[in-house]
Scaffold this motif. Structure first.
Motif, PDB file in Angstrom:
ATOM      1  N   THR A 117       0.825  -1.211   0.000  1.00 45.38           N
ATOM      2  CA  THR A 117       0.000   0.000   0.000  1.00 45.38           C
ATOM      3  C   THR A 117       0.863   1.266   0.000  1.00 45.38           C
ATOM      4  N   ARG A 118       0.554   2.184  -0.913  1.00 41.86           N
ATOM      5  CA  ARG A 118       1.284   3.468  -0.950  1.00 41.86           C
ATOM      6  C   ARG A 118       0.727   4.385   0.127  1.00 41.86           C
ATOM      7  N   LEU A 119       1.626   5.026   0.868  1.00 35.43           N
ATOM      8  CA  LEU A 119       1.185   5.965   1.900  1.00 35.43           C
ATOM      9  C   LEU A 119       1.037   7.345   1.251  1.00 35.43           C
ATOM     10  N   ALA A 120      -0.216   7.771   1.081  1.00 30.31           N
ATOM     11  CA  ALA A 120      -0.485   9.093   0.502  1.00 30.31           C
ATOM     12  C   ALA A 120      -0.593  10.076   1.662  1.00 30.31           C
ATOM     13  N   ALA A 121       0.515  10.739   1.962  1.00 29.49           N
ATOM     14  CA  ALA A 121       0.646  11.573   3.163  1.00 29.49           C
ATOM     15  C   ALA A 121       0.418  13.030   2.771  1.00 29.49           C
ATOM     16  N   VAL A 122      -0.646  13.616   3.321  1.00 29.88           N
ATOM     17  CA  VAL A 122      -1.104  14.936   2.875  1.00 29.88           C
ATOM     18  C   VAL A 122      -0.666  16.001   3.882  1.00 29.88           C
ATOM     19  N   ARG A 123       0.197  16.913   3.446  1.00 29.95           N
ATOM     20  CA  ARG A 123       0.693  17.925   4.396  1.00 29.95           C
ATOM     21  C   ARG A 123      -0.386  18.948   4.710  1.00 29.95           C
ATOM     22  N   VAL A 124      -0.642  19.148   6.039  1.00 34.50           N
ATOM     23  CA  VAL A 124      -1.663  20.113   6.453  1.00 34.50           C
ATOM     24  C   VAL A 124      -1.103  21.134   7.457  1.00 34.50           C
ATOM     25  N   ALA A 125       0.203  21.081   7.705  1.00 35.09           N
ATOM     26  CA  ALA A 125       0.850  22.009   8.642  1.00 35.09           C
ATOM     27  C   ALA A 125       1.971  22.737   7.892  1.00 35.09           C
ATOM     28  N   PRO A 126       2.463  23.874   8.445  1.00 37.37           N
ATOM     29  CA  PRO A 126       3.532  24.601   7.739  1.00 37.37           C
ATOM     30  C   PRO A 126       4.766  23.727   7.543  1.00 37.37           C
ATOM     31  N   SER A 127       5.364  23.832   6.372  1.00 35.19           N
ATOM     32  CA  SER A 127       6.520  22.972   6.083  1.00 35.19           C
ATOM     33  C   SER A 127       7.762  23.424   6.852  1.00 35.19           C
ATOM     34  N   HIS A 128       7.842  24.757   7.138  1.00 33.96           N
ATOM     35  CA  HIS A 128       9.032  25.283   7.802  1.00 33.96           C
ATOM     36  C   HIS A 128       8.639  26.298   8.863  1.00 33.96           C
ATOM     37  N   LEU A 129       9.487  26.427   9.859  1.00 31.79           N
ATOM     38  CA  LEU A 129       9.381  27.510  10.831  1.00 31.79           C
ATOM     39  C   LEU A 129      10.617  28.359  10.582  1.00 31.79           C
ATOM     40  N   GLY A 130      10.453  29.470   9.826  1.00 36.40           N
ATOM     41  CA  GLY A 130      11.636  30.191   9.346  1.00 36.40           C
ATOM     42  C   GLY A 130      12.478  29.227   8.518  1.00 36.40           C
ATOM     43  N   PRO A 131      13.760  29.098   8.848  1.00 37.55           N
ATOM     44  CA  PRO A 131      14.610  28.183   8.071  1.00 37.55           C
ATOM     45  C   PRO A 131      14.518  26.734   8.558  1.00 37.55           C
ATOM     46  N   ILE A 132      13.763  26.498   9.640  1.00 36.56           N
ATOM     47  CA  ILE A 132      13.758  25.162  10.260  1.00 36.56           C
ATOM     48  C   ILE A 132      12.636  24.313   9.671  1.00 36.56           C
ATOM     49  N   PRO A 133      12.966  23.155   9.094  1.00 36.42           N
ATOM     50  CA  PRO A 133      11.908  22.307   8.543  1.00 36.42           C
ATOM     51  C   PRO A 133      11.041  21.715   9.654  1.00 36.42           C
ATOM     52  N   THR A 134       9.735  21.688   9.450  1.00 38.66           N
ATOM     53  CA  THR A 134       8.831  21.153  10.469  1.00 38.66           C
ATOM     54  C   THR A 134       7.973  19.998   9.923  1.00 38.66           C
ATOM     55  N   CYS A 135       7.344  20.231   8.788  1.00 42.93           N
ATOM     56  CA  CYS A 135       6.486  19.185   8.212  1.00 42.93           C
ATOM     57  C   CYS A 135       6.952  18.921   6.782  1.00 42.93           C
ATOM     58  N   THR A 136       7.946  18.077   6.680  1.00 42.37           N
ATOM     59  CA  THR A 136       8.552  17.776   5.381  1.00 42.37           C
ATOM     60  C   THR A 136       8.854  16.273   5.333  1.00 42.37           C
ATOM     61  N   THR A 137       9.130  15.792   4.125  1.00 50.95           N
ATOM     62  CA  THR A 137       9.523  14.379   4.000  1.00 50.95           C
ATOM     63  C   THR A 137      10.756  14.109   4.857  1.00 50.95           C
ATOM     64  N   GLY A 138      11.682  15.072   4.885  1.00 47.14           N
ATOM     65  CA  GLY A 138      12.907  14.897   5.665  1.00 47.14           C
ATOM     66  C   GLY A 138      12.617  14.733   7.149  1.00 47.14           C
ATOM     67  N   GLU A 139      11.635  15.500   7.674  1.00 46.37           N
ATOM     68  CA  GLU A 139      11.293  15.386   9.099  1.00 46.37           C
ATOM     69  C   GLU A 139      10.604  14.050   9.379  1.00 46.37           C
ATOM     70  N   VAL A 140       9.756  13.618   8.449  1.00 51.60           N
ATOM     71  CA  VAL A 140       9.127  12.300   8.617  1.00 51.60           C
ATOM     72  C   VAL A 140      10.226  11.230   8.614  1.00 51.60           C
ATOM     73  N   GLN A 141      11.199  11.409   7.698  1.00 59.40           N
ATOM     74  CA  GLN A 141      12.294  10.431   7.613  1.00 59.40           C
ATOM     75  C   GLN A 141      13.077  10.357   8.928  1.00 59.40           C
ATOM     76  N   LYS A 142      13.294  11.525   9.575  1.00 63.29           N
ATOM     77  CA  LYS A 142      14.042  11.513  10.846  1.00 63.29           C
ATOM     78  C   LYS A 142      13.305  10.693  11.896  1.00 63.29           C
TER      79      LYS A 142
END
Ligand SMILES: Cc1ncc(COP(=O)(O)O)c(C=O)c1O
Length: 334
Positions: A212-237
């Motif tokens: 099953t493919r995970l269709a992950a829908v972003r609903v929050a801001p991707s960054h707080l200034g320069p800091i990533p918050t809701c991104t593929t990279g943050e999910v990966q961490k």
């Protein structure tokens, strides 16, 4: 909740390393969506008899960790209408833990007002900090961090142990597929805010061997200034932390690797908590099927789901993450 979660049935060596309380009502039901071809819904809105939604699964692990650490005060943060704050307030009240919720601005709505009232009634202390940046600073620099009886819970209850609630959820889904309750979905649609639900599901789907493919829908801001918050990279961490824990405690998973899904960026609209026209239409479509959504998370994911349904050929699953229990039930128990 069954005596043994699918996570521990499959990986018994995890048990001593991952305390978990019996919280809520699992497995949550899964059924087809009336009138929509090849569409199923996972009812995490019913995960608890008083207040359902996606936080309950995470809090089963978080609460056990708090108990094991003999925590007396917990601190978390979220938007003024935080659903996680309500669920955490309910659980902390039951555990006798004093909860402080640091909040940041979100557009006013009936859900925001309702959740503020619920948190207060459940005994949580609310401290409004203004912007997300100020709130994050207040959380990370809080003087109570020096106290050993304090627990700092990341937004959305998405901390390393909480994530296992959604690893388990994917294994629960695999059991329901195995039992013939639904076919293997081609894709599973879920909203992404503090990243824990999507991260846990990504790990769990892989452990279950589901294509099953995970269709992950972003609903929050991707960054707080320069800091990533809701991104593929943050999910990966978050995935990486979970994978390290599994590799350490489950010998057969020593080589485990899990890839974060790309986030679907098309449904966020003008901002966090700002309703979209597609979300509004999805709220109406789902209401006609007897399913209540809210504009910040589930409606945006539902809009993505309905658009995908119009094009995809195979079965699809919508994961309902928002509580549908009536407010009176939680207030009645307060
Ligand atoms: C109703 C609802 N759905 C989805 C989410 C997103 O889940 P996560 O924070 O785990 O990404 C949240 C909270 O953040 C929520 O309150």
């Amino acid at each position: 909740m069954p005596s043994e979660l699918p996570l521990f049935q499959r990986f018994p060596s995890l048990r001593p390393h991952l305390p978990c309380l019996s919280l809520g009502e699992l497995p949550t039901p899964v059924h087809d969506l009336p009138g929509v071809p090849l569409a199923w819904i996972k009812r995490d809105d019913l995960s608890h008899p008083l207040y359902g939604g996606n936080k309950v699964r995470k809090l089963a692990f978080v609460a056990a960790e708090m108990q094991a650490k003999r925590v007396r005060r917990a601190y978390t943060f979220g938007a003024t209408g935080t659903n996680a704050g309500v669920a955490a307030a309910m659980v902390c009240r039951d555990l006798g833990i004093a909860l402080t919720v640091l909040t940041f601005d979100q557009p006013d709505s009936p859900t925001v007002e309702k959740n503020q009232a619920l948190m207060r009634t459940l005994g949580a202390k609310l401290v409004h900090c203004g912007s997300l940046l100020n709130t994050a600073l207040a959380f990370y620099l809080h003087p109570a961090r020096l106290r050993s009886d304090s627990y700092f819970l990341f937004a959305g209850c998405s901390n390393p142990v909480g994530l296992f609630g959604y690893v388990n959820a994917a294994l629960e889904l695999a059991d329901q597929i195995e039992a013939g309750q639904l076919p293997v979905p081609q894709a599973l649609v879920v909203p992404v805010g503090s990243n824990g639900t999507a991260a846990g599901l990504a790990v769990g789907l892989q452990l279950a061997g589901l294509p099953t493919r995970l269709a992950a829908v972003r609903v929050a801001p991707s960054h707080l200034g320069p800091i990533p918050t809701c991104t593929t990279g943050e999910v990966q961490k978050m995935i990486n932390q979970t994978v390290l824990f599994l590799r350490k405690h489950v010998p057969e998973l020593a080589g485990l690797q899990v890839q974060a899904p790309p986030l679907d960026e098309r449904w966020y609209g003008a901002g966090y908590g700002v309703a979209t026209a597609q979300g509004h239409a999805a709220i109406q479509d789902f209401a006609a099927m007897g399913i209540a959504l809210e504009p910040t998370y589930s409606a945006k994911a539902a809009a993505a789901f309905l658009a995908l349904r119009a094009h995809a050929e195979g079965p699809l699953l919508f994961w309902n993450t928002y509580n549908s229990r009536p407010t009176q039930s939680i207030l009645g128990a307060a």
